[in-house]
Scaffold this motif. Structure first.
Motif, PDB file in Angstrom:
ATOM      1  N   ALA A  99       1.516  24.038  61.099  1.00  0.00           N
ATOM      2  CA  ALA A  99       0.739  23.683  62.292  1.00  0.00           C
ATOM      3  C   ALA A  99      -0.229  24.801  62.667  1.00  0.00           C
ATOM      4  N   ALA A 100       0.247  26.052  62.595  1.00  0.00           N
ATOM      5  CA  ALA A 100      -0.598  27.188  62.973  1.00  0.00           C
ATOM      6  C   ALA A 100      -1.768  27.367  62.011  1.00  0.00           C
ATOM      7  N   VAL A 101      -1.495  27.195  60.727  1.00  0.00           N
ATOM      8  CA  VAL A 101      -2.544  27.411  59.727  1.00  0.00           C
ATOM      9  C   VAL A 101      -3.565  26.275  59.726  1.00  0.00           C
ATOM     10  N   SER A 102      -3.087  25.043  59.917  1.00  0.00           N
ATOM     11  CA  SER A 102      -3.972  23.873  59.814  1.00  0.00           C
ATOM     12  C   SER A 102      -4.578  23.450  61.142  1.00  0.00           C
ATOM     13  N   HIS A 103      -4.105  24.057  62.242  1.00  0.00           N
ATOM     14  CA  HIS A 103      -4.597  23.708  63.583  1.00  0.00           C
ATOM     15  C   HIS A 103      -4.342  22.240  63.902  1.00  0.00           C
ATOM     16  N   VAL A 104      -3.140  21.789  63.565  1.00  0.00           N
ATOM     17  CA  VAL A 104      -2.695  20.438  63.864  1.00  0.00           C
ATOM     18  C   VAL A 104      -1.394  20.563  64.646  1.00  0.00           C
ATOM     19  N   ASP A 105      -1.159  19.674  65.612  1.00  0.00           N
ATOM     20  CA  ASP A 105       0.036  19.791  66.436  1.00  0.00           C
ATOM     21  C   ASP A 105       1.305  19.581  65.605  1.00  0.00           C
ATOM     22  N   THR A 106       2.395  20.197  66.055  1.00  0.00           N
ATOM     23  CA  THR A 106       3.654  20.185  65.289  1.00  0.00           C
ATOM     24  C   THR A 106       4.205  18.775  65.106  1.00  0.00           C
ATOM     25  N   SER A 107       3.992  17.900  66.083  1.00  0.00           N
ATOM     26  CA  SER A 107       4.485  16.526  65.956  1.00  0.00           C
ATOM     27  C   SER A 107       3.819  15.821  64.780  1.00  0.00           C
ATOM     28  N   SER A 108       2.507  16.014  64.623  1.00  0.00           N
ATOM     29  CA  SER A 108       1.793  15.379  63.506  1.00  0.00           C
ATOM     30  C   SER A 108       2.204  15.982  62.170  1.00  0.00           C
ATOM     31  N   VAL A 109       2.431  17.313  62.154  1.00  0.00           N
ATOM     32  CA  VAL A 109       2.901  17.963  60.922  1.00  0.00           C
ATOM     33  C   VAL A 109       4.254  17.400  60.517  1.00  0.00           C
TER      34      VAL A 109
END
Length: 206
Positions: A99-109
């Protein structure tokens, strides 16, 4: 990221903003979605932040937005960034790391990793404390193109949800004794009733 939850939120945003004509805010969205707990509100705030990053929303000031109906559709970019981060990871990785590397929220990851697990591109690799760890499989390492999950079908009640959101805005913001407010109430109620009064859904009753 497209999901049933995001589809619902997007419908509320479109309805409250009247397709981008009016400014909306967190409080209106929370009321329209009947959110009461802080975890629920925090989740929606994160989703609104995501829509802002994708230019679907423009932040006017903290917690206030305008909707951009002509924003380019960028849903696939999140998958691309997640898959690149996953393939670039050596050894084990966790949801928060991707999530941190891709800038996507943890729920979506988390949802994306479940999809990758189901098609054999990643596997579970133990835990670190309470956090699950994953690693790519040989098939995953050979997979260069981004694997996309099946797109969820459009909410069949999107128009009715939008009408309900506009109705909620009138109840929260307008003088219900005024003529214009009453006209909106009648119009949106008719739109909702048109669907439910003339169509019996499978499994429903008269």
């Amino acid at each position: 990221m497209l999901s049933p939850d995001m589809d619902k939120l997007r419908g509320v945003v479109i309805g409250l903003s009247e397709g981008g004509k009016k400014e909306i805010n967190n409080a209106l969205v929370f009321q329209a979605m009947a959110l009461e707990t802080e975890p629920e509100k925090a989740r929606v705030r994160r989703q609104l932040d995501g829509m802002t990053r994708q230019n679907e929303l423009t932040r006017i000031k903290p917690g206030h937005y305008t909707y951009n109906p002509n924003a380019p559709q960028r849903r696939g970019e999140g998958y691309i960034r997640m898959w690149r981060a996953i393939r670039a990871s050596t050894g084990s990785f966790g949801i928060a790391e991707i999530a941190a590397v891709s800038h996507v929220d943890t729920s979506s990851v988390s949802k994306y990793l479940k999809h990758l697990l189901s098609i054999g591109l990643v596997r579970r690799n133990g835990k670190k404390g309470l956090n699950l760890l994953y690693s790519t499989t040989p098939s995953g390492r050979d997979q260069r193109e981004t694997p996309y999950p099946t797109v969820a079908p459009r909410d069949p009640f999107a128009n009715e949800r939008a009408a309900m959101s506009r109705l909620a805005r009138v109840f929260f913001e307008k003088d219900l004794y005024s003529g214009p407010a009453r006209q909106v109430v009648v119009k949106e109620c008719r739109a909702i009733l048109k669907r439910f009064d003339t169509q019996i859904e499978k499994g429903g009753s008269k």
